[in-house]
Design a protein around this motif. Structure first.
Motif, short mmCIF file in Angstrom:
data_model
loop_
_atom_site.label_atom_id
_atom_site.label_comp_id
_atom_site.label_asym_id
_atom_site.label_seq_id
_atom_site.Cartn_x
_atom_site.Cartn_y
_atom_site.Cartn_z
N ARG A 199 4.83 23.26 -12.56
CA ARG A 199 5.05 24.53 -13.25
C ARG A 199 4.53 25.70 -12.42
NH1 ARG A 199 2.06 25.52 -19.05
NH2 ARG A 199 2.26 27.78 -19.19
N ALA A 200 3.32 25.55 -11.89
CA ALA A 200 2.74 26.62 -11.10
C ALA A 200 3.55 26.84 -9.82
CB ALA A 200 1.29 26.30 -10.76
N SER A 201 4.03 25.75 -9.24
CA SER A 201 4.79 25.89 -8.00
C SER A 201 6.08 26.65 -8.23
CB SER A 201 5.12 24.52 -7.41
OG SER A 201 3.99 23.96 -6.80
N ILE A 202 6.79 26.31 -9.30
CA ILE A 202 8.05 27.00 -9.58
C ILE A 202 7.78 28.47 -9.88
CG2 ILE A 202 10.08 27.08 -11.09
CD1 ILE A 202 9.67 24.07 -11.56
N ALA A 203 6.73 28.71 -10.67
CA ALA A 203 6.38 30.09 -10.98
C ALA A 203 6.06 30.85 -9.69
CB ALA A 203 5.19 30.13 -11.93
N ALA A 204 5.32 30.18 -8.82
CA ALA A 204 4.94 30.82 -7.56
C ALA A 204 6.19 31.20 -6.77
CB ALA A 204 4.06 29.90 -6.74
N LYS A 205 7.13 30.28 -6.72
CA LYS A 205 8.35 30.54 -5.95
C LYS A 205 9.11 31.72 -6.55
CE LYS A 205 11.46 29.71 -2.86
NZ LYS A 205 11.17 29.91 -1.43
N LEU A 206 9.18 31.76 -7.89
CA LEU A 206 9.90 32.85 -8.54
C LEU A 206 9.21 34.18 -8.28
CD1 LEU A 206 10.85 31.21 -11.95
CD2 LEU A 206 12.34 31.70 -10.01
N GLN A 207 7.87 34.13 -8.24
CA GLN A 207 7.14 35.37 -7.97
C GLN A 207 7.31 35.81 -6.53
OE1 GLN A 207 3.48 33.80 -9.30
NE2 GLN A 207 3.58 34.74 -11.33
N ALA A 208 7.43 34.83 -5.65
CA ALA A 208 7.50 35.17 -4.23
C ALA A 208 8.87 35.72 -3.85
CB ALA A 208 7.19 33.93 -3.38
N ASP A 209 9.90 35.24 -4.51
CA ASP A 209 11.25 35.64 -4.11
C ASP A 209 11.96 36.30 -5.28
OD1 ASP A 209 13.74 35.96 -3.16
OD2 ASP A 209 13.99 33.91 -2.40
N SER C 17 3.52 38.56 -1.35
CA SER C 17 3.46 38.52 -2.81
C SER C 17 2.22 37.80 -3.32
CB SER C 17 4.72 37.83 -3.35
OG SER C 17 4.95 36.64 -2.66
N PHE C 18 1.35 37.32 -2.41
CA PHE C 18 0.22 36.50 -2.81
C PHE C 18 -0.82 37.30 -3.59
CE2 PHE C 18 -3.76 34.17 -1.98
CZ PHE C 18 -3.37 32.93 -2.41
N LEU C 19 -0.92 38.59 -3.25
CA LEU C 19 -2.04 39.36 -3.80
C LEU C 19 -1.71 40.00 -5.16
CD1 LEU C 19 -4.87 39.82 -2.88
CD2 LEU C 19 -4.19 41.95 -1.83
N ARG C 20 -0.48 39.85 -5.64
CA ARG C 20 -0.14 40.44 -6.93
C ARG C 20 -0.94 39.78 -8.05
NH1 ARG C 20 5.74 39.56 -6.26
NH2 ARG C 20 6.33 40.94 -4.55
N ALA C 21 -1.17 40.54 -9.11
CA ALA C 21 -1.95 40.01 -10.23
C ALA C 21 -1.28 38.76 -10.79
CB ALA C 21 -2.09 41.07 -11.32
N SER C 22 0.04 38.80 -10.93
CA SER C 22 0.73 37.66 -11.53
C SER C 22 0.59 36.42 -10.64
CB SER C 22 2.20 38.00 -11.74
OG SER C 22 2.81 38.26 -10.49
N SER C 23 0.64 36.64 -9.34
CA SER C 23 0.50 35.51 -8.42
C SER C 23 -0.90 34.92 -8.53
CB SER C 23 0.73 35.94 -6.98
OG SER C 23 1.92 36.66 -6.88
N ILE C 24 -1.87 35.79 -8.59
CA ILE C 24 -3.24 35.29 -8.68
C ILE C 24 -3.42 34.47 -9.95
CG2 ILE C 24 -5.64 36.02 -8.97
CD1 ILE C 24 -5.05 38.21 -6.95
N GLY C 25 -2.76 34.94 -11.04
CA GLY C 25 -2.81 34.16 -12.27
C GLY C 25 -2.24 32.77 -12.07
N THR C 26 -1.13 32.68 -11.38
CA THR C 26 -0.50 31.38 -11.14
C THR C 26 -1.41 30.48 -10.31
OG1 THR C 26 1.64 32.51 -11.10
CG2 THR C 26 1.57 30.25 -10.27
N VAL C 281 3.96 28.16 -0.80
CA VAL C 281 5.19 28.55 -1.52
C VAL C 281 5.40 30.06 -1.44
CG1 VAL C 281 6.34 28.56 -3.75
CG2 VAL C 281 5.00 26.58 -3.06
N TYR C 282 4.31 30.81 -1.67
CA TYR C 282 4.44 32.28 -1.61
C TYR C 282 4.85 32.73 -0.22
CZ TYR C 282 2.42 32.96 -6.21
OH TYR C 282 2.21 32.96 -7.56
N ALA C 283 4.32 32.04 0.77
CA ALA C 283 4.64 32.44 2.15
C ALA C 283 6.06 32.03 2.51
CB ALA C 283 3.64 31.82 3.11
N GLN C 284 6.69 31.24 1.64
CA GLN C 284 8.08 30.83 1.84
C GLN C 284 8.29 30.11 3.16
OE1 GLN C 284 10.98 32.61 -0.10
NE2 GLN C 284 9.97 34.46 -0.81
N TRP C 285 7.33 29.27 3.53
CA TRP C 285 7.53 28.46 4.73
C TRP C 285 8.53 27.36 4.42
CZ3 TRP C 285 1.63 27.90 6.06
CH2 TRP C 285 1.17 29.12 6.54
#
Ligand code: ATP
Ligand code: ATP
Ligand code: MG
Ligand code: MG
Lengths: 316, 285, 318, 285, 318
Positions: A199-209, C17-26, C281-285
């Motif tokens: 769940r966290a991984s999918i959320a992370a991906k959605l947040q990143a892109d 996108s790593f430093l956004r509040a929502s990301s930190i929550g995740t 994942v955030y870094a999209q590697w």
């Protein structure tokens, strides 16, 4: 416990009382044969549980002793097939996700005179291994069906979630979807037995892109997880999936799930056993040398209501 | 039997120096264990290192044996400066050591421990011989073990110590370094160990002996180095010091006086002097 | 500590996108689901034992709770409490078998691990007819249980899930037990040298059993979260997670042979693991290489940690 | 200073018997470590157990301390027969033990080791006080540690032994059991330990003391039990034995004579007699 | 020993088809694929270290061999040799990092494990475009390689696979090394007390590196077997097997903390594991409860073993 409550078993029983019970297994006069099914499923996989249920009901109907075993590792699946041969079964159902590897051991089965039907994936190997027929879905075709539907629904940027790294079938689904879908389709690997993490991984991906507008999952439990992740990401993203499950059907009805690509696992098990019985008792062979396809079947909101009962009892 | 004809043999300064430490220092993190310590070991000489608990004796030994490295000063073996990075190097140079914590592997059989690091045969251990040698070496120290296949962890403290000493004596080629070898030993075994030390000297080996027993030290030592809180508080050839002086220095001089006074006053029957020992009174056999 | 900061900074740079509040929550959520179990696993490891059944025990707790509530058609709290009893009983069973048989904990908990894996599937199929439980979202008490175990709330854009609070609470509790109580002293002792601990009168078997009970308790917490946030539970879940918990504890500095470590360290370990796995994942590697990056980052983080520690030990003088 | 007014106090047989072993035996697998050994410890009495390496002294101690169980014989504490299944029971009965292998947890700080099993405060350790008590107790033994937070594994051998002794002295309520307490200790610390032993007797505790040093034993002991290969080879109240006899018995009698003869012949400077000690020669402070 | 016999007898009774020659062949084969790796893993464990990467290393060896042969269109022996070099290099890398950094082996090999898992997938996709390799059954040298690694032959109805011979050979070799050579003495020593071993001159780091090389070698053997008996290799395989190897070693009596154990024991452990897991299939017990039975049987076997051992130690006298 005397506590009154909503939902739960009593509610289900109430629902069931309304519906009629299914007919009991009919008696056939064939001898008690022994049929084994060896699959590449991991333990506790909902999809394969449905396959098995189909097979068991056909076995009950056909007076057959049904043996089921599974192991996700090629080497172990091969050993399980060998064990079935050692047990001198009268028929063999094998999933061919790791096709090449099963060749030698299936040759032994043939040498031992055990009729073979392949199920699920691996249609391309089926005839070569001397199987009577193949019952299943071509994963690439299923993927393409998903891809076509996705573009038909106007999706632009899709994330395909693979929950078992290195699984051929899952790769093929994503690859099929990619080839039929016009736009970009990315993949993401998550751990299918650790749902909070997935769940966290999918959320992370959605947040990143931020460009992603669709998540395509490859199994029913992951679909439910994907929905949670979409909520976590707080983005209007559509979820589509392969396979059915209670939560998928609920999602279809509620509109949170766009569509589901189903391959009728029940049918793969049921028909597999039934066709082996037909072969043994009447030398019937289905398919005319071509695979018998049980899918893909694209289901949407319109089908959901009708499916709900069957999904709830675990046969769809 | 206080040293009778002891002056017969001079301090063997003219003998070959086997190993020498000059101004050596060592810290463990913020604990300064040694500072500016010098020591020379000559072939055919016994160098005693004496000192209170925590004075740094074992640290010194560990530097000599290559288990730790010195932070300051020089360490020369056979004239050339060295910086041992592993005990293997020291062993290859013929320096065998008995550490205070014995360096045995509890779960391994006695004979495997005895030969550890110097096994007989590379690809084909000569097990019967290894067993026999172990049994003999122990028997000569007065330890009769009917089963040298027992894990060494099941031996008594003194038996374990005997294994470690017997091993060093067996493999020490040039120098023998002993850290409190007689601590856990009985009267008889202690005598044997001192005999071994003397025999090693007679065979031309250099010996470093650490002990808390000034009598043991004075009995065999040629040179006495006194450590106090990591620093040298004295370095005397045998000729320059008497047993009395040695004992006083080891016990910390005036502090001891105070203690014995206190004891004498409080409880007639206890005597801190008992901590010091004397070989004078030998039982008539 | 430094390693966690380094990983954080690294991904701040590598992933916009790593430093956004929502990301930190995740990331915090991912870390918390590991961290909740890393606390008792770390304590257990300091106490010199393993628990391979920790991962599936979480699933067992979730399944029990769900199935009991459903079968009895009772308020969900009934299931929650029965589940607590079951989780503690299994933890206690581990400890008891260990104490009685003196088998290595690796074998004992491996046995429990396999048995639980099998029982999770077998019982679920027996009870529900399928491999997952029935949804209980419409049952009485669900809302309050959900609030306790799976709610989330947002402060200044940062969405914090209930698990994060549980995690913080458990870390605090664990640290306090380890460092400030008699029992904590015993944990260090039984892990560092059980024979010596026994000789000075520490009840070795009892201490270890308590540690296993702790694992049971935390597995229960995480299991309830699983249930009340996902509504249904898959019976095959949790296999393999036990290793992740151990990894978090070890990255956090726990000695695998026992006798040394800290609870705060395990939290940092969970954080490093969570940040790394989500940061990639955030870094999209390239996702094909995901595990490769994960392994490399973990190794680097551990290296950095040990390097800092060794420098610190050598003292400021040098 | 050989025992001066020693005969003043009789063997305290009329004193209360704290613990008593009768005909106790113990085997480790096929190794018979103890057979038919009897021992009584009286309040205000010091019972010394003497014997060669591997004689079974530590095994006896372990039975008393509840670490092992006896296979044969009776063990009574305060008159009632007991069968201790854990050291905790012995501790609860007021029996504190210093084992030969010290029973410390190497990675734990000194103060945590000191209080292990008897912490101050159950849910809220009184850490400052525990630190202070530890520091004081060590200082009184002559060990100055500026940092009691160091892992005990980094202390020197003697320092570790002092921690173990200080702990037993601090927590021993009725009986103190010491297995070679002075083995790794320097002159000064040994004196302190003997002083402590005497003080414990004066306070009415019973003491079991194991040592390889007949002089230490004779200095404080009220009763001497001699072990040889697991069997009692003698049991003497102080009045019935002299230091000379004791020393001879400990060294194995005739065997020793042979040894000293051999040494005297081979090498003039070595003397196995050094293994035996005498408190007579005290340095004039 | 007794436990293995007990398990065997048990399944002879419980499963009628268990005692057939063909079944015994299957069970032996299953045991051998575990046993081949259990040998070096047991040695490593006696030497006081873990290897979590052992499972995927097997896959890496198979993949390398297959892809090198295919890409170069060379005789399969080229791939086989390159693969040996790679497997040894990875083993050596584990040992080297361990020696250099003094990190716990758990962390180091976890890093390698993750990196290999990622690299297996990444490289395979890069080279083949899919997650499995291309078949190499028609290449030159395949027949001879197949003979060496994957042939089988039948004596009196009992079909024995090549892996069984390899297994027996490796067990013999391992036992001999452990008990009869200087190096074996060092293995016990570095596992039992590394500080003491170092003090008496045993090259601790070198000994451990050699043990990791041994893991690499055996992983290579098993990898080649997988390749030449299945023709293609799935890149995702092997994850989780490292634990099974460790289990076999521990059931066989290896101490998880090092310093004690035997190679023959690991073979018995592998046999017990193989017999149990296949015996349950032959006995046709409910597959849902498979793992439950497996766990219970393993626990019972281990219990029996330790009970026998304790009785034996106590001596015949009592
Ligand atoms: N590994 C270590 N880390 C930190 N400090 C240490 C370490 N080893 C020893 N020390 C300290 O260094 C000092 C010297 O220790 P050392 O062991 O050399 O003493 P010693 O003279 O051998 O004492 P003893 O007679 O008690 O054996 C002591 O204060 C000790 O606490
Ligand atoms: N755990 C054990 N297993 C087997 N044998 C043992 C064990 N512990 C001690 N022994 C044996 O029992 C005998 C008595 O040992 P013990 O430790 O009691 O001797 P000790 O009198 O204390 O000797 P020391 O003066 O050397 O400490 C010895 O022969 C010893 O090898
Ligand atoms: Mg020392
Ligand atoms: Mg002893």
């Amino acid at each position: 416990a005397g506590c009154s409550s909503t939902g739960g078993l009593r509610a289900e029983q109430a629902r069931n009382r309304a519906a009629a019970g299914a007919g009991a297994g009919g008696a056939v006069d064939t001898p008690r044969w022994k049929i084994a099914m060896v699959t590449h499923a991991g333990a506790g996989d909902a999809f394969w549980d449905t396959v098995r249920k189909g097979a068991e009901q056909a076995a009950a109907k056909d007076n057959i002793t049904f043996l089921y075993s599974n192991d996700a590792q090629t080497q172990n699946q091969v050993q399980l097939v060998q064990a079935a041969i050692d047990q001198r079964v009268d028929g063999l159902l094998v999933s061919l996700a790791k096709g090449d590897a099963l060749g030698p051991v299936l040759a032994k089965a043939r040498a031992a005179g055990i009729p073979l039907i392949s199920i699920n994936s691996g249609a391309e190997f089926s005839a070569g291994f001397g199987a009577l027929t193949h019952i299943g879905q071509d994963e690439t075709t299923a993927g393409q069906a998903a891809g076509t539907t996705l573009s038909g629904r106007g999706r632009r940027n899709v994330l395909c979630v693979i929950h078992e790294q290195g699984n051929v079938g899952q790769e093929q689904r994503c690859a099929g979807a990619r080839s039929a879908f016009g736009g970009p389709l990315q993949t993401l690997y998550v751990d299918g037995v650790n749902l909070p993490d997935a769940r966290a991984s999918i959320a992370a991906k959605l947040q990143a892109d931020p460009a992603l507008d669709t998540v395509l999952t490859l199994s029913a439990p992951l679909a439910a997880t994907g929905l949670q992740a979409i909520r976590d990401a707080r983005r209007p993203v559509e979820l589509d999936t392969f396979d059915l499950g209670t939560q998928v059907v609920t999602g279809l009805q509620a509109g949170t799930v766009g569509f589901a690509v189903d391959q009728q696992p029940y049918l793969q098990g049921y028909e597999g056993v039934d066709l082996l019985w037909l072969y043994r008792s009447n030398l019937d062979v289905l398919g005319g040398g071509k695979p018998v396809l049980t899918g893909p079947q694209v289901l949407t909101k319109d089908d959901a209501a009708a499916l709900a009962t069957y999904v709830a009892r675990g046969t769809r | 039997m206080t040293p009778p004809e002891r002056e017969e043999r001079p301090e063997p300064s003219e003998a070959r120096t086997l190993l020498e430490l000059t101004g050596v220092g060592k810290s463990y993190g913020s604990v300064r264990a040694l500072a500016d310590v010098s020591l020379a070991v000559r072939a055919g000489g016994i160098s005693c290192v004496l000192g209170d608990n925590g004075a740094g004796k074992s640290t010194l030994i560990k530097i000599i044996a290559g288990l730790h490295q010195h932070d300051e000063g020089r360490y020369t073996i056979g004239g050339g400066e060295v910086r041992l990075t592993s005990p293997r190097q020291a062993l290859d140079l013929g320096i065998a050591t008995v550490h205070q914590d014995l360096a045995v592997v509890p779960l391994m059989p006695v004979w495997r421990n005895f030969f550890l690091g110097a096994e007989l045969g590379r690809f084909r251990l000569d097990i019967p011989r290894m067993r026999a040698v172990t049994r003999d070496a122990l028997a000569r120290m007065g330890i009769e073990l009917d089963d040298v296949d027992r894990p060494i962890g099941t031996l008594s403290g003194g038996q374990r110590q005997c294994v470690a000493i017997a091993r060093a004596v067996h493999f020490g080629a040039k120098a023998l370094v002993l850290d409190e070898p007689t601590a856990a030993l009985g009267v008889k075994q202690s005598g044997v160990v001192l005999k071994y030390v003397a025999a090693a000297r007679a065979a031309g080996l250099g010996v470093v002996l650490i002990t808390h027993n000034p009598h043991h030290a004075y009995l065999v030592g040629d040179h006495f180095t006194l450590l106090k809180r990591g620093r040298m508080s004295g370095s005397h050839p045998r000729a320059e010091i008497t047993l009395e002086q040695l004992t006083t220095e080891m016990a910390g001089g005036s502090e001891l006086a105070e203690l014995s006074h206190e004891l004498a006053g409080g409880e007639a029957r206890t005597d801190p002097g008992g901590a010091r020992t004397d070989p004078k009174e030998r039982p008539s056999p | 500590m430094l390693a966690a900061v380094a990983v954080f900074l690294f991904f701040c740079v590598a992933a916009s996108s790593f430093l956004r509040a929502s990301s930190i929550g995740t990331v915090l959520y991912a870390a918390s689901t590991i961290g909740i179990m890393a606390v008792p696993v770390a304590l257990l490891m300091i106490g010199g034992e393993f628990d391979l059944s920790a991962g599936v025990l979480v699933t067992t707790a979730a399944l029990t709770s769900s199935m009991v509530s459903y079968r009895l058609t009772a308020v969900t709290w009934v299931g929650v409490l029965v589940s607590l009893a079951v989780a503690l009983a299994i933890g206690g069973f581990n400890g008891w078998v260990l104490g009685r048989t003196r088998l290595p904990s690796f074998i004992v908990t491996l046995g429990t691990f396999l048995m639980l894996t099998g029982a999770n599937l077998g019982v679920t199929k027996l009870v529900s007819g399928t491999v997952s439980t029935k949804p209980i979202g419409d049952m009485q008490g669900f809302a309050s249980c959900h609030w306790l175990f799976a709610s989330e709330f947002t402060v200044g854009g940062l969405t914090v899930k209930a698990t994060v609070w549980w995690w913080l609470g458990l870390v605090g509790l664990g640290s306090w037990v380890l460092l400030r109580t008699r029992f904590g002293n015993w944990i260090f002792a039984v892990g560092g040298d059980p024979a010596a601990a026994r000789a000075v009168g520490v009840p070795v078997a009892r201490t270890k059993t308590c540690l296993y009970l702790g694992v049971g308790f935390c597995a229960w917490v995480l299991g309830q979260h699983l249930l009340f946030s996902f509504d249904t539970v898959q019976s095959g879940e949790g296999v393999g997670n036990e290793l992740i918990y151990i990894v978090a504890a070890v990255i956090g500095g726990c000695l695998i042979t026992g006798g040394y470590g800290s609870v705060a360290g395990s939290a940092l370990g969970a954080l490093i693991f969570g940040m790394t796995s989500k940061g990639i994942v955030y870094a999209q590697w390239d996702p094909d290489w995901f595990k490769f990056f994960l392994g490399a980052m973990l190794l680097l983080a551990a290296l950095l940690n040990s390097w800092v520690k060794r420098r610190a030990e050598r003292g400021p003088a040098r």
